[in-house]
Design an enzyme around this catalytic site. Sequence first.
Site, PDB file in Angstrom:
ATOM      1  N   LYS A  14       0.836  -1.217   0.000  1.00 56.73           N
ATOM      2  CA  LYS A  14       0.000   0.000   0.000  1.00 56.73           C
ATOM      3  C   LYS A  14       0.866   1.261   0.000  1.00 56.73           C
ATOM      4  CE  LYS A  14      -2.207  -0.973   3.880  1.00 56.73           C
ATOM      5  NZ  LYS A  14      -1.553  -2.237   4.261  1.00 56.73           N
ATOM      6  N   ARG A  18      11.743  -5.771   3.517  1.00 57.10           N
ATOM      7  CA  ARG A  18      11.262  -4.383   3.551  1.00 57.10           C
ATOM      8  C   ARG A  18      12.201  -3.478   4.351  1.00 57.10           C
ATOM      9  NH1 ARG A  18       5.218  -2.417   4.692  1.00 57.10           N
ATOM     10  NH2 ARG A  18       5.393  -3.219   6.796  1.00 57.10           N
ATOM     11  N   ARG A  48      11.671  -1.869  10.018  1.00 57.60           N
ATOM     12  CA  ARG A  48      10.657  -1.465  10.995  1.00 57.60           C
ATOM     13  C   ARG A  48      10.624  -2.420  12.173  1.00 57.60           C
ATOM     14  NH1 ARG A  48       5.006  -0.022   8.138  1.00 57.60           N
ATOM     15  NH2 ARG A  48       4.306  -1.296   9.858  1.00 57.60           N
ATOM     16  N   ARG A  56       0.154  -9.338  12.972  1.00 51.20           N
ATOM     17  CA  ARG A  56      -0.509  -8.275  12.197  1.00 51.20           C
ATOM     18  C   ARG A  56      -1.416  -8.874  11.124  1.00 51.20           C
ATOM     19  NH1 ARG A  56       4.403  -5.097  10.283  1.00 51.20           N
ATOM     20  NH2 ARG A  56       2.912  -3.797   9.208  1.00 51.20           N
TER      21      ARG A  56
END
Length: 209
Positions: free
Chosen positions: A13, A122, A155, A166
């Site tokens: 996203k 990521r 992160r 999550r």
Amino acid sequence: MNLILIGAPGAGKGTLAEQLVESLGTPAISTGNLLREAIRNQTELGTKAKSFMDAGALVPDALVIDMLRDRIGQPDCQNGYILDGFPRTIPQAEALDTIADITCALYLEIADDVIEARMSGRRVCPQCGASYHTVNNPTKVPYTCDKCQGKTTIREDDTVEVVRKRLVTYHAQTEPLIAYYTEQGKCVPMSAVGEIDEIHQNALAALGK
Ligand code: AMP
């Protein structure tokens, strides 16, 4: 155009939102980035949000709704915006319907096992919020953000355990939004798998652009 991006954590996203900012000319608002900024600035909101985020849970609706309402009330949102990561629950969607006229909810479809593999690569820029991937979307200079030259990091909530939590949170609390926006005739599904440019083109086609 007031656009919503719905999809699991790691569906892409944030990356798609950054591209749509260029092609649509409207700002992208990531509630995750706003919350991480609040944590960095040690605001009251940040202090309240941190433990939920670290555990892979959602921050309580009331806190996020107030934060989002303030943000979309800013002058740069007058001609539209792209929401990345909001709404994430039915109460958030209902609250949003009272303050905004949503044009479309783009639903980025992707399987959980693809996400787990994707999340390990990521990287994000804590300074400007840009996201990268070591294989699919690397920075031009290693560990350095292309946009603001900040040092890219992993992160804190991208560990395998937290990513799994999550995903459970996503299926339980966020997935019902697909039916919510489908009933309103606003949900547009699209594949979130493939090359970044291809996904961007798919999104523009899905939006009739
Ligand atoms: P994201 O950067 O969108 O993956 O969000 C990171 C974390 O911020 C999430 O796992 C939640 O803990 C929190 N968060 C972001 N957006 C929301 C939201 N709309 N509602 C509740 N919590 C959120």
